[in-house]
Design a protein around this motif. Structure first.
Motif, PDB file in Angstrom:
ATOM      1  N   GLU A 142     -13.787  27.740  -3.445  1.00 34.23           N
ATOM      2  CA  GLU A 142     -12.521  27.020  -3.292  1.00 34.23           C
ATOM      3  C   GLU A 142     -11.647  27.194  -4.531  1.00 34.23           C
ATOM      4  O   GLU A 142     -10.426  27.301  -4.420  1.00 34.23           O
ATOM      5  N   ALA A 143     -12.264  27.265  -5.697  1.00 35.30           N
ATOM      6  CA  ALA A 143     -11.509  27.446  -6.943  1.00 35.30           C
ATOM      7  C   ALA A 143     -10.747  28.771  -6.951  1.00 35.30           C
ATOM      8  O   ALA A 143      -9.656  28.863  -7.531  1.00 35.30           O
ATOM      9  N   ASP A 144     -11.298  29.799  -6.312  1.00 38.00           N
ATOM     10  CA  ASP A 144     -10.600  31.083  -6.224  1.00 38.00           C
ATOM     11  C   ASP A 144      -9.322  30.942  -5.403  1.00 38.00           C
ATOM     12  O   ASP A 144      -8.287  31.498  -5.748  1.00 38.00           O
ATOM     13  N   PHE A 145      -9.423  30.187  -4.323  1.00 40.96           N
ATOM     14  CA  PHE A 145      -8.238  29.944  -3.497  1.00 40.96           C
ATOM     15  C   PHE A 145      -7.227  29.102  -4.255  1.00 40.96           C
ATOM     16  O   PHE A 145      -6.028  29.345  -4.175  1.00 40.96           O
ATOM     17  N   TYR A 146      -7.707  28.129  -5.006  1.00 46.33           N
ATOM     18  CA  TYR A 146      -6.813  27.275  -5.790  1.00 46.33           C
ATOM     19  C   TYR A 146      -5.985  28.112  -6.768  1.00 46.33           C
ATOM     20  O   TYR A 146      -4.784  27.892  -6.926  1.00 46.33           O
ATOM     21  N   SER A 147      -6.622  29.086  -7.402  1.00 44.79           N
ATOM     22  CA  SER A 147      -5.918  29.942  -8.370  1.00 44.79           C
ATOM     23  C   SER A 147      -4.745  30.675  -7.733  1.00 44.79           C
ATOM     24  O   SER A 147      -3.695  30.857  -8.362  1.00 44.79           O
ATOM     25  N   VAL A 148      -4.919  31.094  -6.497  1.00 43.41           N
ATOM     26  CA  VAL A 148      -3.849  31.800  -5.790  1.00 43.41           C
ATOM     27  C   VAL A 148      -2.793  30.811  -5.309  1.00 43.41           C
ATOM     28  O   VAL A 148      -1.595  31.013  -5.510  1.00 43.41           O
ATOM     29  N   VAL A 149      -3.236  29.739  -4.669  1.00 38.99           N
ATOM     30  CA  VAL A 149      -2.307  28.778  -4.064  1.00 38.99           C
ATOM     31  C   VAL A 149      -1.392  28.151  -5.117  1.00 38.99           C
ATOM     32  O   VAL A 149      -0.190  28.019  -4.901  1.00 38.99           O
ATOM     33  N   LYS A 150      -1.949  27.791  -6.274  1.00 33.99           N
ATOM     34  CA  LYS A 150      -1.112  27.120  -7.283  1.00 33.99           C
ATOM     35  C   LYS A 150      -0.047  28.045  -7.854  1.00 33.99           C
ATOM     36  O   LYS A 150       0.950  27.578  -8.385  1.00 33.99           O
ATOM     37  N   ARG A 151      -0.231  29.355  -7.720  1.00 28.12           N
ATOM     38  CA  ARG A 151       0.760  30.300  -8.235  1.00 28.12           C
ATOM     39  C   ARG A 151       1.598  30.931  -7.122  1.00 28.12           C
ATOM     40  O   ARG A 151       2.321  31.889  -7.370  1.00 28.12           O
ATOM     41  N   SER A 152       1.484  30.381  -5.929  1.00 28.77           N
ATOM     42  CA  SER A 152       2.286  30.874  -4.806  1.00 28.77           C
ATOM     43  C   SER A 152       3.539  30.011  -4.695  1.00 28.77           C
ATOM     44  O   SER A 152       3.451  28.816  -4.427  1.00 28.77           O
TER      45      SER A 152
END
Length: 185
Positions: A26-36
């Motif tokens: 989930e942390a990998d997805f968080y890294s992308v989502v927060k910078r989208s």
């Protein structure tokens, strides 16, 4: 029919390969989502959870989180462009417009582009399509429906939207930084 072919022939096999070859968290997805830049800042964690759950094969949970976030995302971007997203009912009470009404705003196509606007409307609010927003909101999606090609495509559409805007923003930042480095050299 074409949507079924895309899901069964492209999306599902690709998702299976990625799951087998990468142990994304989930942390990998968080890294992308927060910078989208497409994701409203106050919805980063919810969108992260929805995308991760779909990646993990839990489409029922993903849809229950994702569909309201798609509606919020459209509303957020309309407001960012100065559009009104509410209406006043006969009792004088101000209410937020639903996704179908929001998608009828001509500004949506300007903000999201013609193709994405069409996809959002067709998947989430067109009564001649899967109408996932209304089906979910009225409790008409059961477990079986949550695992069908429309649900998987809806998750993929959201994932693609978030990832592509992340990728494009990240690439633009890299090019800007390279340009500044050349200017300083």
């Amino acid at each position: 029919m074409e949507l079924s072919l895309v899901v069964q022939g492209d999306i599902w096999p690709a998702l299976e390969v990625i799951r087998q070859e990468h142990r994304l968290k989930e942390a990998d997805f968080y890294s992308v989502v927060k910078r989208s830049p497409v994701v409203p800042p106050d919805r980063i964690r919810l969108v992260t959870k929805a995308l991760f759950q779909g990646f993990d094969g839990d489409f029922i949970s993903a849809l229950h989180l994702l569909i309201p976030q798609i509606e919020n995302l459209v509303r957020y971007h309309l407001k960012q462009h100065g559009e009104k997203t509410t209406n006043i009912d006969i009792n004088g009470i101000e209410n937020e417009n639903g996704l179908s009404t929001l998608m009828d705003n001509p500004k949506v196509e300007e903000i999201f582009g013609k193709d994405l606007s069409f996809e959002l409307k067709a998947i989430f609010c067109d009564p001649f399509g899967p109408n996932l927003r209304n089906e979910l909101a009225h409790g008409l999606i059961g477990y079986e429906e949550s695992q069908n090609v429309y649900s998987i495509y809806a998750w993929w559409l959201a994932f693609r939207l978030v990832f592509n805007t992340f990728w494009n923003a990240n690439r633009a930042n890299q090019q800007e930084n390279e340009g500044q480095a050349e200017d300083n050299a």
